[in-house]
Structure formats: structure tokens, C-alpha cells
Scaffold this active site. Structure first.
Site, PDB file in Angstrom:
ATOM      1  N   GLU A   1       0.507  -1.032   0.227  1.00  0.00           N
ATOM      2  CA  GLU A   1       0.262   0.308   0.170  1.00  0.00           C
ATOM      3  C   GLU A   1       0.837   0.702   0.290  1.00  0.00           C
ATOM      4  OE1 GLU A   1      -3.161   0.371  -0.562  1.00  0.00           O
ATOM      5  OE2 GLU A   1      -4.212  -1.424   0.021  1.00  0.00           O
TER       6      GLU A   1
ATOM      7  N   ASP B   1      -4.904  -9.881  -7.691  1.00  0.00           N
ATOM      8  CA  ASP B   1      -5.333  -8.913  -8.845  1.00  0.00           C
ATOM      9  C   ASP B   1      -4.464  -8.139 -10.034  1.00  0.00           C
ATOM     10  OD1 ASP B   1      -4.943  -7.464  -6.683  1.00  0.00           O
ATOM     11  OD2 ASP B   1      -7.234  -6.201  -7.220  1.00  0.00           O
TER      12      ASP B   1
ATOM     13  N   THR C   1      -1.456   1.107 -10.476  1.00  0.00           N
ATOM     14  CA  THR C   1      -2.591   0.129  -9.964  1.00  0.00           C
ATOM     15  C   THR C   1      -3.246   0.698  -8.395  1.00  0.00           C
ATOM     16  OG1 THR C   1      -3.616  -2.250  -9.099  1.00  0.00           O
ATOM     17  CG2 THR C   1      -1.716  -1.018  -7.566  1.00  0.00           C
TER      18      THR C   1
ATOM     19  N   GLU D   1     -12.440   0.410  -9.798  1.00  0.00           N
ATOM     20  CA  GLU D   1     -11.901  -0.410 -11.086  1.00  0.00           C
ATOM     21  C   GLU D   1     -13.158  -0.461 -12.641  1.00  0.00           C
ATOM     22  OE1 GLU D   1     -10.023  -1.315  -7.376  1.00  0.00           O
ATOM     23  OE2 GLU D   1     -12.470  -1.293  -7.596  1.00  0.00           O
TER      24      GLU D   1
ATOM     25  N   ARG E   1       0.214   3.918  -3.022  1.00  0.00           N
ATOM     26  CA  ARG E   1      -0.041   4.651  -3.618  1.00  0.00           C
ATOM     27  C   ARG E   1       0.740   6.380  -2.747  1.00  0.00           C
ATOM     28  NH1 ARG E   1      -5.597   3.514   0.192  1.00  0.00           N
ATOM     29  NH2 ARG E   1      -5.950   1.977   0.657  1.00  0.00           N
TER      30      ARG E   1
END
Length: 647
Positions: A173, A321, A584, A496, A177
Site C-alpha cells: 500500500e 488481482d 494500480t 475498478e 499510494r
């Protein structure tokens, strides 16, 4: 402090799912905002929450809601011609939604990592904050030309952001991010200086603020890769730079998390000329691929110390994913100069079609299902909303970012491209159906599907098509295909589906995808606005009108959802897909050539037709993975033997 998976995550059918969804054992009781790749289970409903909509700063939407087709309208072409739609106005409304959110955050929670818009409070994950929301939003503000807001954010980063914190953070994360946000802000402010321009004198302190902060953060993250295999540990202490195993899942790292740091680390290496970031992230791909999974499909947990998968659970939803997403994006990031990643993507997509694609009953929606007990186990007809990244990623892989017409002009179009694009279109329709089937027009976190019995699988030759359009009748047969369970009814404003609609619009030019994105935006405005200037909030149930707000806002609403909507309604020459890749978390990076410093430092082992490594593949040498592990184990054993006796 450690980042924690939200509490009370339900079992979703697999016997091992309860293990993966446990709290991460934080001794200090702090939680990370919802993981991007993990489903979230809602807390108990908050009673008596008033639902007032379209007030104050969002009255600008009201006229549009009455004028344009509603979100339950069919997918037949709108009676309005494309030329009658003011896309610039729609883009401006997305910007206004961003400002409504941002202004509320500035007023009630400035500098805090979490924002609770209903209670109008904020909270830090660590003392002093990590800039979670601020850094994740930088490139969106640049693209929206919000100079005043960007300057405020930049000033906070310059004076208050300090990553020298004695706390552990989630490696994945923080990479996607924070590191991704800083790197993207550096890229856009350098390459598009006329967007939200902030004058910084050349050679003055802070000229390379974003890159300096990114380099400092990446140096701290490197310790996570110091496992026996090089697979990153789930967490890292930013001050001590020591990697920390997951507090749950037997210490395993999730596959998606371990294999979704490569775009960020490679781009930082390209910017700085330091190859270490590249080498650390790249090694992960070799270790994972050397295991030799059947048909390119990977289980969702991997042990960082022995380099082996922990179980057989295979899915493209949570914890699986973005592994697949980053295969094709690594190939595109380095200007198609690393064909190993294209090969891995093609193998995985073939595996998806063979093992995971089935069809709903009675309307034949394409379902990207799960195999909770491995490829030889039963099929679970379930799709996390997270899976809806896949239609756009498939389309991106088909053309490399060119439009379909541009790609066809190269003379390279084939039956394979046709089949892949058809799959993307059908999956896109399934994801849109997850929105249209609910009273609010917003998708649930997880959707199950009624399917044919026995399952009709794509690999068996079935190529079923869903209805041409969504019949708006509330009793229409297609609605029976979708099943939403009580634990899964919440919506976190996830990106998404609008992400895939952005790709599908850019690549196919089909106006339907743009119109669907507008429907989703309208639904967000109608059901997720917080009264009295609180911005937007996640909602507890997509089945209830009026909706009940969760008092939670994830940073991906600003970093991804609104950004993709803004770009979908804008001109295609802004961040053209053939020039950039989005990580992502929706942060754009430039494509680049390998150059002299960088290369693909590994090659795949020979495989059979199922993707298994051939028995006669070359044995690893003394410098191979097993030798490194053996050496480390021996060193640890010697250290234990020499440990002085305690008196």
C-alpha cells in the site's frame, strides 16, 4: 503500529479464507484505510442517518440528473446525439466533486491520514501522519489544474511530511499510494508544467521535492525485500527499515502485494540511475515464475522465506488481482523491450479462459470466477468488484494503448485480438450489470452469479453472449443472474469499473462506455454525498434508498475513481495510453527505453504445454535461490549454536 485488515471480514466460501482476512495483530489498535486488494466487511449499520442529496455545492448536478437519461435506463443508444452532450461540462462536474471532497478534507481533517466525512473528523495512522490522502491526490490535482489546492498540499509535504517513523506500514500500500503518488507528481509537474503551475526557482531547495521524498521513502521500503528469497515481507518499519512478516496467514505475503511494486521501483531507478530499486523488485518476478504454476495462474499467498505458495486458492480478485495487471504493464512500461512479461501475460490470459471463464444463467453474462481449492477444485461463480480492472487491462494488452483502428492499420490484427477484445467487452458488460442491477445504481463489493449446471466453460468451446442491452424493467430476466449476499452490499466508491470504462472508451471509441461512466458518476452523486459540506462517503448498502453512509472515505476515491472519470470525459490527447502506464493506484508513469543501465536480469525456465517447468530444465548453480536460502539457514543455525548460555 501495523496496518490491519478491517475487522469482521466474512468467510466467502473457501476454507482458508478466514485465515487471510484476520486482523494483522496490531498491538496498538491502529488500522490502515481499506486495502486496495482486499474486500471490506462493513461495521454495523449506523441508525437514523439522514439522507439529503444534491444540496449546497452539488446543486450543479440536479439539472443534469433531470435532463439526461437516468441510471436505470437501458443501454440502448441515448436519444441525444453525441454532439448534443457537453463532455467538458461533465468533466467540470467531476472536478467539482473532487473539490467538494477536498474542501471538506481541508476543513475537517487536514494532514490526517484518514477522513471520516460524516462525523467530520480525521485520524493519523502514525504520529504526525504519513500524508496518505494528500500524496495520493497530488497528480489528480495537477490534471484538474487545481493550483491553489496543489500548492497547499505541496507546502504540507515540504514542511510536515517525514517518513522517519518508528512504525510498520504495509509494503504494498505504501508503494502504490505514497511512492507512486510522489513519482507521478514528479512526472506530471516536470512534463506538464503548464498544468497547475507552481513556480519553484531552478536550483532552489525543494526544486525536486517529490523525487527527494520518493527516494527517501523507497530507501526505507528496501528492507522489506530482505527475506530469504527476496519476496517482500508484508510490512516494513520505516525507521529501522526492517521487514516484518504478516501477522496473519502464517507470515505469508499476498501474491498481488509482492508482485505489485515493480512499476514504481523501476521508474525510480530510471529517474535516479540507481539500479538497486530495479533489481530488488525484478527479482520477485523471477522467484515467483520459477515456481512454475500451471497455466500461469498463481495462488494468492506466498511464503517470503521459502518462495513457495501457501495454498491453492486462485482468483483475480483480492490478493491476486494486480499480479496480472503488472505483467502487461511492465511490458509496456519499458517500451515492449522485456518480452518475458508479455509471454507471462499471454500464458495467464489463456489460463483465465481455460479455468475461470464461465457464464451466468439464464442471460449468459461472462463471469470471471474463482477456484478456491486450486485449478482441480470446484468453481466459485463470484466476482469481487476488484476483478473489474480486467476488461480494461485486456483491451490495453490487445492494442498496447493504440485505438483499435490504429492497431488494425499496423496489419497485426488477428483472430486472437478479436477473441481477447470480445472477452474484454463481455466482462465490461458484466461489471456494468453489477451497477445496473441495484436500486442505487452502485455495485456491491462482491457479486455472485447463478450459472449453468454443469458450468459452461469458455475453454470447452462455449462463447455465449449477454443481452444486447440492459432492459430497464425491474422484473427483467437478466437481473436474476446477479446475486448479492447480505455481507457484501456495501460500496467503497472503488475505481475498478470506471477504470476499465476509461480504457474501453479510449481504445474502442464506443460512446457507450463513456455514457456508462456518466451513469456511475450520477449514482455516486445521488447516493454518496454527505450533507452539510462533508464531501463523499462510502455507503453501507447499495440496495437501500435512501442509502446509509459509512462515515469512511478511501484515498482511492480521489486518486483513482474521480481521476478516471475526469479523463474519460476529457480529450484523449491528455496522457495518451501509448505514452504512459498507470500503476494500480491510478498514478501515471511514462514509458521509457531500457537504455544502457537497465536490462531484464532473468529469463524463464523451459516449460511444458501446461506451464510447468520441464524436468530437464537446467539445475540452479551455487548462486541460485536454494543455495542462498540454505546458506542463510546455516548462518542462523550457527548463530543459535554459539549463543551464550543465560544465567
Amino acid at each position: 503500529m501495523s496496518f490491519a485488515v478491517p475487522r469482521n471480514v466474512p468467510a466467502f466460501g473457501a476454507s482458508q479464507r478466514h485465515l487471510e482476512d484476520r486482523v494483522w495483530g496490531s498491538n496498538r489498535g491502529m488500522e490502515l484505510p481499506t486495502y486496495k486488494d482486499k474486500p471490506f466487511y462493513p461495521k454495523s449499520r449506523r441508525s437514523n442517518m439522514l439522507r439529503k442529496r444534491l444540496l449546497g455545492p452539488l446543486l450543479f448536478v440536479a439539472a443534469t440528473l433531470m435532463y439526461y437519461m437516468g441510471f436505470f435506463a437501458s443501454s440502448k443508444p441515448s436519444p441525444l446525439s453525441p454532439s448534443a452532450i457537453n463532455w467538458k461540462d461533465r468533466q467540470d462536474q467531476v472536478r467539482d466533486a473532487f473539490l467538494l471532497t477536498w474542501n471538506a478534507y481541508e476543513k475537517y481533517a487536514w494532514g490526517h491520514d484518514e477522513f471520516h466525512p460524516v462525523s467530520k473528523t480525521g485520524r493519523d495512522m502514525v504520529d504526525g501522519g504519513l500524508g496518505w490522502i494528500i500524496v495520493d491526490s497530488l497528480d489528480t490535482m495537477i490534471l484538474m489544474n487545481l493550483t491553489t489546492q496543489l500548492k497547499h498540499a505541496r507546502d504540507w509535504i515540504s514542511t510536515s511530511l517525514d517518513y522517519d517513523k518508528d512504525h510498520d506500514v504495509n509494503t504494498f500500500e505504501t508503494t502504490i499510494r505514497m511512492l507512486g503518488g510522489l513519482l507521478s507528481a514528479h512526472y506530471l509537474s516536470t512534463e506538464l508544467p503548464h498544468y497547475a503551475p507552481i513556480h519553484v526557482a531552478k536550483g532552489s531547495p525543494g526544486e525536486d521535492l517529490y523525487l527527494e521524498k520518493a527516494s527517501d521513502l523507497a530507501d526505507r521500503l528496501l528492507g522489506a525485500y530482505e527475506s530469504m528469497t527476496g519476496i517482500p515481507y508484508a510490512s516494513i518499519n520505516l525507521k529501522t527499515r526492517k521487514g516484518i512478516k504478516s501477522h496473519a496467514d502464517g507470515g505469508a505475503s499476498s501474491t498481488a502485494e509482492a508482485t505489485t511494486t515493480q512499476l514504481e521501483m523501476k521508474y525510480l531507478s530510471k529517474l535516479t540511475g540507481e539500479t538497486l530499486y530495479w533489481e530488488k523488485a525484478e527479482r520477485v518476478m523471477k522467484v515467483v515464475d520459477d515456481i512454475g504454476q500451471k497455466d500461469g495462474l498463481l495462488p494468492i499467498f506466498i511464503d517470503p522465506d521459502v518462495g513457495r505458495f501457501r495454498d491453492g486458492n486462485i482468483r483475480l480478485g483480492s490478493r491476486g488481482d494486480s499480479y496480472y495487471e503488472y505483467l502487461i504493464k511492465q511490458y509496456l512500461q519499458t517500451s515492449q523491450q522485456e518480452p518475458v512479461y508479455r509471454e507471462m501475460w499471454d500464458e495467464a490470459l489463456t489460463g483465465v479462459r481455460k479455468h475461470l471463464i464461465t457464464y451466468s444463467y439464464p442471460s449468459n453474462f461472462t463471469v470471471l470466477a474463482e477456484r478456491p481449492n486450486g485449478l482441480d477444485g470446484s468453481l466459485s461463480p463470484k466476482m469481487d468488484h476488484l476483478v473489474c480492472f480486467m476488461p480494461g487491462t485486456i483491451a490495453l494488452a490487445v492494442t498496447g494503448g493504440l485505438t483499435v483502428n490504429e492497431f488494425k492499420e499496423t496489419g497485426s490484427w488477428s483472430k486472437g485480438q478479436d477473441e481477447a477484445m470480445d472477452l474484454a467487452k463481455e466482462l465490461m458488460k458484466t461489471c456494468m450489470g453489477m451497477y445496473k442491477v441495484t436500486p442505487t445504481g452502485l455495485a456491491a463489493e462482491i457479486t455472485y452469479f447463478r450459472t449453468w449446471e454443469p458450468h459452461k466453460m469458455a475453454w470447452e468451446g462455449w462463447n455465449l453472449k449477454s443481452p444486447e442491452y440492459f432492459d430497464p424493467d425491474r422484473n427483467a430476466a437478466w437481473r436474476d443472474d446477479f446475486v448479492i449476499k447480505p455481507n457484501d452490499v456495501h460500496n467503497l466508491l472503488r475505481p475498478e469499473t470506471v477504470e476499465s470504462l476509461f480504457y474501453m472508451w479510449r481504445i474502442t471509441g464506443d460512446l457507450e462506455y463513456r455514457n456508462w461512466a456518466w451513469e456511475i458518476f450520477q449514482a455516486f452523486v445521488e447516493h454518496a454525498v454527505v450533507p452539510d459540506g462533508g464531501g463523499f462517503s462510502s455507503i453501507n448498502s447499495v440496495k437501500l434508498i435512501p442509502a446509509r453512509l459509512k462515515d469512511n472515505l478511501e484515498s482511492f476515491w480521489l486518486a483513482e475513481t474521480l481521476k478516471y472519470l475526469f479523463l474519460t470525459f476529457g480529450e484523449a490527447d491528455v496522457l495518451p495510453l501509448q505514452d504512459v502506464v498507470f500503476n494500480t493506484e491510478g498514478h501515471p508513469f511514462p514509458r521509457f527505453e531500457l537504455g544502457k543501465l537497465f536490462k531484464t536480469g532473468w529469463s524463464r525456465k523451459p516449460r511444458d504445454e501446461y506451464g510447468h517447468i520441464k524436468p530437464d530444465a537446467p539445475k540452479r548453480s551455487n548462486t541460485n535461490l536454494e543455495a542462498v536460502i540454505d546458506d542463510k539457514v546455516k548462518i542462523q543455525s550457527v548463530a543459535v549454536e554459539k549463543k551464550p548460555e543465560q544465567h
